[in-house]
Scaffold this active site. Structure first.
Site, PDB file in Angstrom:
ATOM      1  N   GLU A  64       3.563   5.813   6.950  1.00 56.81           N
ATOM      2  CA  GLU A  64       4.777   6.479   6.508  1.00 56.81           C
ATOM      3  C   GLU A  64       5.039   7.791   7.244  1.00 56.81           C
ATOM      4  O   GLU A  64       6.091   8.395   7.059  1.00 56.81           O
ATOM      5  CB  GLU A  64       4.717   6.738   5.001  1.00 56.81           C
ATOM      6  CG  GLU A  64       4.676   5.479   4.165  1.00 56.81           C
ATOM      7  CD  GLU A  64       4.696   5.762   2.671  1.00 56.81           C
ATOM      8  OE1 GLU A  64       4.874   6.933   2.264  1.00 56.81           O
ATOM      9  OE2 GLU A  64       4.539   4.808   1.888  1.00 56.81           O
ATOM     10  N   CYS A  71       1.321   5.415  -5.547  1.00 56.10           N
ATOM     11  CA  CYS A  71       0.372   6.456  -5.965  1.00 56.10           C
ATOM     12  C   CYS A  71      -0.355   7.050  -4.764  1.00 56.10           C
ATOM     13  O   CYS A  71      -0.930   8.141  -4.867  1.00 56.10           O
ATOM     14  CB  CYS A  71      -0.621   5.905  -6.978  1.00 56.10           C
ATOM     15  SG  CYS A  71      -1.506   4.438  -6.435  1.00 56.10           S
ATOM     16  N   HIS A  72      -0.298   6.376  -3.608  1.00 55.54           N
ATOM     17  CA  HIS A  72      -0.927   6.928  -2.404  1.00 55.54           C
ATOM     18  C   HIS A  72      -0.226   8.201  -1.932  1.00 55.54           C
ATOM     19  O   HIS A  72      -0.787   8.955  -1.149  1.00 55.54           O
ATOM     20  CB  HIS A  72      -0.951   5.883  -1.273  1.00 55.54           C
ATOM     21  CG  HIS A  72       0.391   5.421  -0.829  1.00 55.54           C
ATOM     22  ND1 HIS A  72       1.055   4.384  -1.454  1.00 55.54           N
ATOM     23  CD2 HIS A  72       1.205   5.847   0.169  1.00 55.54           C
ATOM     24  CE1 HIS A  72       2.213   4.185  -0.842  1.00 55.54           C
ATOM     25  NE2 HIS A  72       2.335   5.062   0.140  1.00 55.54           N
ATOM     26  N   ASN A 108      -3.266   2.756 -11.543  1.00 57.36           N
ATOM     27  CA  ASN A 108      -1.974   2.162 -11.234  1.00 57.36           C
ATOM     28  C   ASN A 108      -2.146   0.672 -10.910  1.00 57.36           C
ATOM     29  O   ASN A 108      -2.799   0.332  -9.932  1.00 57.36           O
ATOM     30  CB  ASN A 108      -1.357   2.902 -10.040  1.00 57.36           C
ATOM     31  CG  ASN A 108      -0.059   2.299  -9.565  1.00 57.36           C
ATOM     32  OD1 ASN A 108       0.567   1.498 -10.251  1.00 57.36           O
ATOM     33  ND2 ASN A 108       0.351   2.674  -8.359  1.00 57.36           N
ATOM     34  N   TYR A 168      -0.921  16.262  -7.644  1.00 54.07           N
ATOM     35  CA  TYR A 168      -1.059  15.831  -9.029  1.00 54.07           C
ATOM     36  C   TYR A 168      -0.391  16.846  -9.962  1.00 54.07           C
ATOM     37  O   TYR A 168       0.271  16.479 -10.925  1.00 54.07           O
ATOM     38  CB  TYR A 168      -2.542  15.664  -9.393  1.00 54.07           C
ATOM     39  CG  TYR A 168      -3.238  14.577  -8.609  1.00 54.07           C
ATOM     40  CD1 TYR A 168      -3.013  13.233  -8.885  1.00 54.07           C
ATOM     41  CD2 TYR A 168      -4.128  14.891  -7.581  1.00 54.07           C
ATOM     42  CE1 TYR A 168      -3.658  12.229  -8.167  1.00 54.07           C
ATOM     43  CE2 TYR A 168      -4.770  13.896  -6.857  1.00 54.07           C
ATOM     44  CZ  TYR A 168      -4.530  12.573  -7.155  1.00 54.07           C
ATOM     45  OH  TYR A 168      -5.159  11.584  -6.434  1.00 54.07           O
TER      46      TYR A 168
END
Length: 196
Positions: free
Chosen positions: A193, A166-167, A158, A135
């Protein structure tokens, strides 16, 4: 009395009628928000789009009726289940969950956010597939290094999760932080990912 007695129309005829209805509503610019649902490894997702682009991705735990009511209030009451407008988004999400897509190239409508939140959300797609930032790093990159909590709030609200990733934003110590879809969903996305 059975439903067949009440509705003596074949399912295929109903489907054809709905297709004509949604097509005509779109052609006559009477459809401001189209929506559909899709199944995914993180549960059923609701997708909604305006003519400008994808405006909302919602998790089932958010209660789809509540999400649709919010769209009707904030954007327009002229919303309809019209899957065709969202075919491209659904296909790209399917590819993403299958591991064959790393970014999305569908038009986005950021109309559900404004100001600093929108600025953060527009930045998030720049965090690459499989990468993460804290962040604090996001706050610094967008020119507001002391706005760490505001970045967290922008991620938490979001309206386009998964597509606007945003993950990929974590706490400075590497822990997950929060996620609108729940921490299991965030973990699943990061694992998919291969995030480091």
């Amino acid at each position: 009395m059975s439903t067949d007695d009440m509705f003596p129309v074949a399912d295929s005829e109903v489907e054809a009628l709905l297709t004509r209805l949604t097509g005509r509503a779109a052609d006559e610019h009477l459809l401001d928000v189209a929506y559909r649902t899709i199944d995914s490894p993180i549960g059923t997702l609701l997708l909604a789009a305006t003519e400008a682009g994808l405006v909302r991705v919602a998790f089932e735990l958010e209660d789809f009726d509540t999400v649709l009511a919010s769209l009707a209030t904030r954007i327009s009451p002229r919303l309809l289940q019209a899957p065709r407008r969202l075919d491209q988004t659904a296909a790209q999400l399917e590819e993403y969950f299958a591991g064959t897509r790393r970014s999305f190239d569908v038009p986005l409508d950021f109309g559900m956010s404004s100001g600093f939140r929108q600025q953060v959300q527009q930045y998030l797609p720049r965090i690459g597939y499989g990468q993460t930032q804290s962040y604090k790093e996001v706050a610094t990159v967008i020119g507001s290094p002391t706005a760490v909590r505001a970045v967290g709030s922008a991620c938490a609200t979001n309206p386009l999760p998964v597509v606007v990733p945003c993950h990929r934003v974590l706490r400075s110590d590497g822990t997950l932080g929060g996620y609108l879809g729940g921490l299991d969903a965030k973990t699943t996305l990061l694992t998919l990912e291969g995030a480091s």
